[in-house]
Design an enzyme around this catalytic site. Structure first.
Site, PDB file in Angstrom:
ATOM      1  N   LYS A 224     -55.569   3.859   5.065  1.00 34.19           N
ATOM      2  CA  LYS A 224     -55.705   2.655   5.900  1.00 34.19           C
ATOM      3  C   LYS A 224     -56.429   2.962   7.209  1.00 34.19           C
ATOM      4  O   LYS A 224     -57.083   2.089   7.769  1.00 34.19           O
ATOM      5  CB  LYS A 224     -54.336   2.024   6.163  1.00 34.19           C
ATOM      6  CG  LYS A 224     -53.737   1.357   4.917  1.00 34.19           C
ATOM      7  CD  LYS A 224     -52.529   0.506   5.270  1.00 34.19           C
ATOM      8  CE  LYS A 224     -51.998  -0.230   4.045  1.00 34.19           C
ATOM      9  NZ  LYS A 224     -50.822  -1.052   4.369  1.00 34.19           N
TER      10      LYS A 224
ATOM     11  N   LYS B 229     -55.254   0.872  -6.225  1.00 34.46           N
ATOM     12  CA  LYS B 229     -54.115  -0.019  -6.452  1.00 34.46           C
ATOM     13  C   LYS B 229     -54.424  -1.436  -5.972  1.00 34.46           C
ATOM     14  O   LYS B 229     -55.204  -1.623  -5.041  1.00 34.46           O
ATOM     15  CB  LYS B 229     -52.854   0.535  -5.783  1.00 34.46           C
ATOM     16  CG  LYS B 229     -52.633   0.114  -4.355  1.00 34.46           C
ATOM     17  CD  LYS B 229     -51.224   0.447  -3.897  1.00 34.46           C
ATOM     18  CE  LYS B 229     -50.965  -0.140  -2.516  1.00 34.46           C
ATOM     19  NZ  LYS B 229     -50.630  -1.550  -2.509  1.00 34.46           N
TER      20      LYS B 229
ATOM     21  N   LYS C  94     -52.526  -6.182  -0.930  1.00 31.38           N
ATOM     22  CA  LYS C  94     -52.679  -7.383  -0.105  1.00 31.38           C
ATOM     23  C   LYS C  94     -53.808  -7.186   0.892  1.00 31.38           C
ATOM     24  O   LYS C  94     -54.483  -8.129   1.262  1.00 31.38           O
ATOM     25  CB  LYS C  94     -51.384  -7.660   0.662  1.00 31.38           C
ATOM     26  CG  LYS C  94     -50.315  -8.251  -0.203  1.00 31.38           C
ATOM     27  CD  LYS C  94     -49.260  -8.905   0.654  1.00 31.38           C
ATOM     28  CE  LYS C  94     -47.920  -8.251   0.453  1.00 31.38           C
ATOM     29  NZ  LYS C  94     -47.639  -7.195   1.431  1.00 31.38           N
TER      30      LYS C  94
END
Ligand code: ATP
Ligand code: MG
Length: 336
Positions: free
Chosen positions: A113, A199, A202
């Site tokens: 991230k 994966k 969201k």
């Protein structure tokens, strides 16, 4: 004998997708009668990446309503909002002060991230796993049902708890229970529709990469129509060279409730032109009852508020007790 306790949560960022449903919520629902359950909407985690203040509150309610719509039963579970129980933030600070920085820098999710946040990464993103440790440890949870991606954070939670107990509870009983992850093999890692090696998330900027639990039938149809496949005829599980094929067959298996053997036989001679409409129909009809129930719940905001208020009371009672134990172990003068 008292039931073991379960704690888990989902962030109110964007739309809840099939990975969240199959990796987490479906397992919460299936196991709920065996445990005493606490399911939270982790809104403090939601601001570790840039978020939209105009939608945070509505998204928080929506996630709580989806929990209920998916079958969380209030006879077995409490549903609450993380920020409504301030002990989560307070314990995070205490745990921050005993967590080595390099443990956090090694986390895979942080590395992945952080790339998206560019050079000036938020401290909150680095600290995400300590907040997650506080969430779990406050409830002395025995089991934490999550998807595969959270396994490393669960291990870190155990390490933090063990370190705290070792440093501050030498001659007394340990402050924190060490929790176990509960990860079911099937559905533990649902992959993106546009890249079978990543994966479903969201936070993926492309909505085409995921099927959301609240997507309309036309959206589901169009996403499956456009999803990535391969040029091979005949569909198979577990071929590492065909990650998209394995992912889409797994989705079909889980959404239809069929066994792996049944799906293998049914789909082995199919081409994508035959399989995609089948997956589309199956997904739409499996999600329909959840969507209907969600709409009913959202039409009665008073009901949802009462569920969250009751959840907050039950959660705070346990969380505050653990927080005080942690503060005593650290030597704090507790408020009189
Ligand atoms: P974000 O990308 O913002 O981190 P997310 O899609 O990972 O969002 P979370 O709220 O972080 O969603 O995770 C909620 C739960 O869903 C966790 O238990 C997590 O392990 C599980 N989960 C998330 N993505 C998947 C996936 N692709 N497959 C299976 N489980 C998943
Ligand atoms: Mg996540």
């Amino acid at each position: 004998m008292a039931k073991q306790r379960v704690l888990s949560g989902i962030q109110p960022t964007g739309n809840l997708h099939l990975g969240n449903y199959l990796g987490a919520i479906r397992n919460w629902v299936e196991g709920q009668s065996q445990y005493e359950n606490f399911f939270c909407v982790v809104d403090l985690h939601a601001i570790t990446a840039p978020h939209n203040p105009a939608t945070l509150a509505a998204d928080t309610y929506a996630i709580a309503a989806i929990y209920l719509a998916c079958g969380i039963d209030l006879q077995h579970a409490h549903i609450f909002v993380q920020s409504h129980v301030p002990a989560h933030s307070e314990l995070t600070w205490l745990l921050n002060c005993i967590t080595p920085l390099n443990w956090l820098e090694d986390m895979i999710q942080f590395k992945e991230k952080a790339v998206r946040q560019g050079e000036n990464v938020n401290v909150g993103l680095l600290d995400y796993p300590v907040l997650m440790a506080a969430d779990i440890l406050l409830y002395q949870a025995d089991k934490v049902p999550v998807g595969e991606d959270q396994k490393q954070h669960l291990e870190l939670t155990r390490d933090i708890a063990a370190r705290f107990n070792h440093q501050f509870c030498k001659d007394k009983s340990p402050t924190f229970k060490l929790p176990e992850p509960l990860i079911r093999a099937a559905g533990a890692r649902v992959m993106s529709l546009t890249d079978g090696t990543r994966k479903m998330s969201k936070s993926d900027p492309s909505d085409l990469s995921r099927i959301n639990v609240l997507d309309a039938p036309e959206q589901i149809q169009s996403k499956i129509k456009r999803c990535k496949t391969d040029p091979v005829r005949g569909l198979e599980f577990d071929n590492p060279e065909r990650p998209e094929c394995n992912n889409l067959l797994t989705l079909y298996m889980l959404m239809s409730g069929k066994t792996k053997a049944e799906v293998t036989t049914e789909c082995q001679d199919m081409g994508w032109g035959q399989f995609k409409p089948l997956l589309t129909e199956t997904t739409i009809s499996a999600l329909q009852p959840i969507q209907d129930k969600y709409n009913d719940i959202m039409a009665d905001k008073g009901y949802l508020e009462s569920v969250l208020r009751q959840g907050q009371e039950a959660a705070a009672a346990i969380a505050n007790q653990t927080l005080n134990q942690a503060k005593s172990a650290l030597g704090y003068a507790l408020p009189l």
